[in-house]
Write a protein that holds these residues in place. Structure first.
Motif, PDB file in Angstrom:
ATOM      1  N   THR A  73     -12.474  -2.539   6.570  1.00  0.00           N
ATOM      2  CA  THR A  73     -10.951  -2.161   6.086  1.00  0.00           C
ATOM      3  C   THR A  73     -11.042  -0.527   6.125  1.00  0.00           C
ATOM      4  OG1 THR A  73     -10.962  -4.039   4.516  1.00  0.00           O
ATOM      5  CG2 THR A  73      -9.793  -2.009   4.021  1.00  0.00           C
ATOM      6  N   ASP A 105      -8.567   2.177   8.256  1.00  0.00           N
ATOM      7  CA  ASP A 105      -7.502   2.672   7.434  1.00  0.00           C
ATOM      8  C   ASP A 105      -6.964   3.817   7.911  1.00  0.00           C
ATOM      9  OD1 ASP A 105      -5.914   2.928   4.908  1.00  0.00           O
ATOM     10  OD2 ASP A 105      -7.485   3.989   3.835  1.00  0.00           O
ATOM     11  N   LYS A 123       0.848  -1.290   0.001  1.00  0.00           N
ATOM     12  CA  LYS A 123      -0.025   0.148  -0.189  1.00  0.00           C
ATOM     13  C   LYS A 123       0.829   1.181   0.121  1.00  0.00           C
ATOM     14  CE  LYS A 123      -3.730   2.308   2.564  1.00  0.00           C
ATOM     15  NZ  LYS A 123      -4.742   1.966   3.572  1.00  0.00           N
TER      16      LYS A 123
END
Length: 281
Positions: free
Chosen positions: A205, A209, A120
């Motif tokens: 998610t 985050d 990421k």
């Protein structure tokens, strides 16, 4: 023979219980730690059960100095909007990749799969520059951009939609159904369990985050609960150089409650959605 079966079953139960303790242990430690005083949270040997439980951490959290309720609403708004847009886009793209033919279809799908393998952190700078160029810094829409087109969600929905018989779609076309009708009245109802599973995964998610939200959201009133707790637990009264673990655990407990409620409420559909299409006739 019966003794061997009983021994094997007992061993299996003990193994499952051990794994359950490993999974539930951090949650138990966080909840119980939220009722401990600062000196008791990191005590050695650890205090498994609060001997002097206190609500001081929760009082500090909700004493009005911090917009905790606003942080919770921001977290919920960002997670909900991300989930809605992700479901819409991933379902449409999954339908296109599974049932439609168009140029460079295989290349595009492989490219999406490749992005799933990238860390990421590799996409943070391009995403930051994009959000900055469009003036979405410190904006709720800037916070949801990275997860709206989620590669795993596209892959997941493609696999589920692929199990729908092509004959069903051809029959609908013969009856005069347009693409929007086929998508809304045939595809979506047939993959509702998988959409629910995707919704649960995406909501969790988006809620967790932390890194991207920390980069984009600067104003204290636009923070999510994760950012707010990480800041005030390190400096809860303005001059403390140490981390207040009790306050951090209280904030973590408050932040985990919505997730637990959603998962428990949708658990049946979540499991059904994950197993949908696993067995084909």
């Amino acid at each position: 023979m019966k003794r061997m079966l009983w021994t094997g079953r007992a061993g299996l139960i003990a193994l499952v219980a051990l794994f359950a303790m490993v999974c539930v242990g951090p949650l138990y430690w966080m909840v119980t730690g939220s009722f401990k005083q600062m000196k008791s949270t990191m005590q050695v040997p650890p205090e498994l059960i609060p001997l002097a439980p206190t609500l001081e951490n929760y009082k500090t959290l909700f004493n009005g100095s911090f917009p905790v309720l606003s942080w919770l609403m921001n977290s919920f708004a960002i997670s909900a909007l991300t989930t809605v847009f992700c479901i819409l886009i991933c379902t449409m793209m999954g339908y296109a990749f599974s049932k439609k033919s168009f140029p460079f279809k295989s290349i595009l799908f492989v490219s999406i799969l490749i992005t799933m393998m990238l860390p990421k952190q590799a996409s943070l700078i391009p995403l930051f520059l994009t959000v900055l160029k469009f003036g979405l810094m410190d904006n709720i829409f800037g916070a949801i951009i990275p997860l709206v087109v989620w590669p795993y969600g596209i892959f997941m929905m493609r696999q589920f939609i692929q199990s729908i018989p092509n004959e069903l779609l051809e029959s609908a076309k013969i009856d005069g159904a347009s693409e929007p009708v086929i998508f809304t009245r045939i595809i979506i109802p047939l993959v509702k369990p998988s959409i629910t599973a995707l919704a649960v995964i995406m909501f969790l998610t988006a809620w967790n985050d932390f890194m991207w939200q920390l980069i984009v959201l600067k104003d204290i009133h636009s923070w999510t609960i994760n950012i707010g707790i990480s800041v005030i637990s390190r400096n809860p009264v303005g001059n403390s150089p140490t981390i207040n673990y009790g306050l951090a655990m209280a904030g973590g407990t408050i932040g985990a409650i919505p997730l637990m409620i959603i998962f428990i409420a949708l658990q049946k559909y979540f499991v059904k959605g994950l197993t949908m299409g696993a067995v084909k006739e």
